[in-house]
Design a protein around this motif. Structure first.
Motif, PDB file in Angstrom:
ATOM      1  N   ARG A  64      17.631  51.986  -7.633  1.00 51.29           N
ATOM      2  CA  ARG A  64      18.118  51.089  -8.691  1.00 51.29           C
ATOM      3  C   ARG A  64      18.312  51.829 -10.001  1.00 51.29           C
ATOM      4  O   ARG A  64      19.265  51.561 -10.735  1.00 51.29           O
ATOM      5  N   ILE A  65      17.428  52.739 -10.309  1.00 46.23           N
ATOM      6  CA  ILE A  65      17.579  53.522 -11.535  1.00 46.23           C
ATOM      7  C   ILE A  65      18.832  54.388 -11.442  1.00 46.23           C
ATOM      8  O   ILE A  65      19.632  54.422 -12.376  1.00 46.23           O
ATOM      9  N   ASP A  66      19.017  55.058 -10.307  1.00 51.87           N
ATOM     10  CA  ASP A  66      20.209  55.897 -10.128  1.00 51.87           C
ATOM     11  C   ASP A  66      21.482  55.057 -10.191  1.00 51.87           C
ATOM     12  O   ASP A  66      22.439  55.409 -10.880  1.00 51.87           O
ATOM     13  N   TRP A  67      21.502  53.950  -9.466  1.00 49.97           N
ATOM     14  CA  TRP A  67      22.678  53.072  -9.433  1.00 49.97           C
ATOM     15  C   TRP A  67      22.912  52.467 -10.817  1.00 49.97           C
ATOM     16  O   TRP A  67      24.046  52.361 -11.278  1.00 49.97           O
ATOM     17  N   GLY A  68      21.823  52.069 -11.486  1.00 45.37           N
ATOM     18  CA  GLY A  68      21.941  51.490 -12.819  1.00 45.37           C
ATOM     19  C   GLY A  68      22.532  52.466 -13.816  1.00 45.37           C
ATOM     20  O   GLY A  68      23.422  52.115 -14.594  1.00 45.37           O
ATOM     21  N   CYS A  69      22.065  53.699 -13.793  1.00 46.00           N
ATOM     22  CA  CYS A  69      22.624  54.714 -14.702  1.00 46.00           C
ATOM     23  C   CYS A  69      24.093  54.951 -14.393  1.00 46.00           C
ATOM     24  O   CYS A  69      24.905  55.095 -15.313  1.00 46.00           O
ATOM     25  N   SER A  70      24.443  54.966 -13.133  1.00 46.43           N
ATOM     26  CA  SER A  70      25.841  55.132 -12.741  1.00 46.43           C
ATOM     27  C   SER A  70      26.695  53.996 -13.294  1.00 46.43           C
ATOM     28  O   SER A  70      27.783  54.215 -13.833  1.00 46.43           O
ATOM     29  N   ASN A  71      26.197  52.772 -13.189  1.00 48.51           N
ATOM     30  CA  ASN A  71      26.941  51.620 -13.700  1.00 48.51           C
ATOM     31  C   ASN A  71      27.005  51.613 -15.219  1.00 48.51           C
ATOM     32  O   ASN A  71      28.037  51.285 -15.801  1.00 48.51           O
ATOM     33  N   LEU A  72      25.917  51.971 -15.864  1.00 51.49           N
ATOM     34  CA  LEU A  72      25.922  52.066 -17.316  1.00 51.49           C
ATOM     35  C   LEU A  72      26.901  53.140 -17.771  1.00 51.49           C
ATOM     36  O   LEU A  72      27.618  52.966 -18.754  1.00 51.49           O
ATOM     37  N   ARG A  73      26.964  54.239 -17.033  1.00 43.42           N
ATOM     38  CA  ARG A  73      27.899  55.322 -17.338  1.00 43.42           C
ATOM     39  C   ARG A  73      29.338  54.813 -17.297  1.00 43.42           C
ATOM     40  O   ARG A  73      30.185  55.246 -18.062  1.00 43.42           O
ATOM     41  N   GLU A  74      29.600  53.856 -16.409  1.00 49.16           N
ATOM     42  CA  GLU A  74      30.933  53.264 -16.287  1.00 49.16           C
ATOM     43  C   GLU A  74      31.170  52.147 -17.301  1.00 49.16           C
ATOM     44  O   GLU A  74      32.230  51.539 -17.317  1.00 49.16           O
ATOM     45  N   GLY A  75      30.153  51.844 -18.116  1.00 43.50           N
ATOM     46  CA  GLY A  75      30.308  50.834 -19.150  1.00 43.50           C
ATOM     47  C   GLY A  75      29.892  49.431 -18.745  1.00 43.50           C
ATOM     48  O   GLY A  75      30.073  48.484 -19.510  1.00 43.50           O
ATOM     49  N   LYS A  76      29.313  49.279 -17.562  1.00 40.86           N
ATOM     50  CA  LYS A  76      28.870  47.952 -17.123  1.00 40.86           C
ATOM     51  C   LYS A  76      27.638  47.546 -17.913  1.00 40.86           C
ATOM     52  O   LYS A  76      26.725  48.321 -18.108  1.00 40.86           O
ATOM     53  N   ARG A  77      27.628  46.308 -18.340  1.00 40.59           N
ATOM     54  CA  ARG A  77      26.615  45.848 -19.279  1.00 40.59           C
ATOM     55  C   ARG A  77      25.473  45.067 -18.642  1.00 40.59           C
ATOM     56  O   ARG A  77      24.441  44.844 -19.276  1.00 40.59           O
ATOM     57  N   LYS A 102      10.277  46.299  -4.868  1.00 43.95           N
ATOM     58  CA  LYS A 102       8.952  46.314  -4.245  1.00 43.95           C
ATOM     59  C   LYS A 102       8.532  47.711  -3.781  1.00 43.95           C
ATOM     60  O   LYS A 102       7.353  48.016  -3.714  1.00 43.95           O
ATOM     61  N   LYS A 103       9.509  48.563  -3.461  1.00 36.47           N
ATOM     62  CA  LYS A 103       9.208  49.911  -2.981  1.00 36.47           C
ATOM     63  C   LYS A 103       9.658  50.944  -4.017  1.00 36.47           C
ATOM     64  O   LYS A 103      10.658  50.744  -4.698  1.00 36.47           O
ATOM     65  N   ASP A 104       8.928  52.063  -4.083  1.00 37.48           N
ATOM     66  CA  ASP A 104       9.302  53.147  -4.993  1.00 37.48           C
ATOM     67  C   ASP A 104      10.703  53.664  -4.700  1.00 37.48           C
ATOM     68  O   ASP A 104      11.467  53.969  -5.616  1.00 37.48           O
ATOM     69  N   GLU A 105      11.043  53.758  -3.411  1.00 35.65           N
ATOM     70  CA  GLU A 105      12.369  54.241  -3.026  1.00 35.65           C
ATOM     71  C   GLU A 105      13.468  53.321  -3.574  1.00 35.65           C
ATOM     72  O   GLU A 105      14.480  53.792  -4.091  1.00 35.65           O
ATOM     73  N   THR A 106      13.240  52.022  -3.471  1.00 35.37           N
ATOM     74  CA  THR A 106      14.214  51.054  -3.988  1.00 35.37           C
ATOM     75  C   THR A 106      14.307  51.159  -5.502  1.00 35.37           C
ATOM     76  O   THR A 106      15.403  51.120  -6.067  1.00 35.37           O
ATOM     77  N   ARG A 107      13.196  51.329  -6.148  1.00 35.61           N
ATOM     78  CA  ARG A 107      13.187  51.472  -7.616  1.00 35.61           C
ATOM     79  C   ARG A 107      14.001  52.689  -8.038  1.00 35.61           C
ATOM     80  O   ARG A 107      14.815  52.613  -8.955  1.00 35.61           O
ATOM     81  N   ARG A 108      13.798  53.819  -7.360  1.00 28.80           N
ATOM     82  CA  ARG A 108      14.556  55.038  -7.679  1.00 28.80           C
ATOM     83  C   ARG A 108      16.050  54.823  -7.465  1.00 28.80           C
ATOM     84  O   ARG A 108      16.869  55.251  -8.279  1.00 28.80           O
TER      85      ARG A 108
END
Length: 84
Positions: free
Chosen positions: A60-73, A52-58
């Protein structure tokens, strides 16, 4: 440099520009992104877009890339995209 036109989106959701930019700057995250199914990509996109907030979206993108980097699907603790 990665051709931005060839980075796939999800089943229902198109890849948003901010997530696209993050992925293009993170080769390991992008490698996982290109390896997961369209349905899994859809889950990541919907999870990012449900913020809902831009800060939360940012975050999530950072956390998501970190998880994808670790191979999480898939995003952890996400009930799934309600749009499919």
């Amino acid at each position: 440099m990665t051709d931005l036109r060839n980075i796939p989106g999800g089943v229902v959701h198109e890849l948003p520009d901010d997530l696209l930019q993050a992925l293009t700057h993170d080769a390991e995250a992008l490698r996982t992104w290109e390896d997961i199914t369209p349905l899994a990509r859809n889950e990541w996109i919907c999870w990012v877009e449900s913020a809902k907030k831009d800060e939360t979206r940012r975050k999530r993108i950072d956390w998501g890339c970190s998880n994808l980097r670790e191979g999480k699907r898939r995003p952890c603790c996400w009930p799934g995209c309600p749009h499919r």
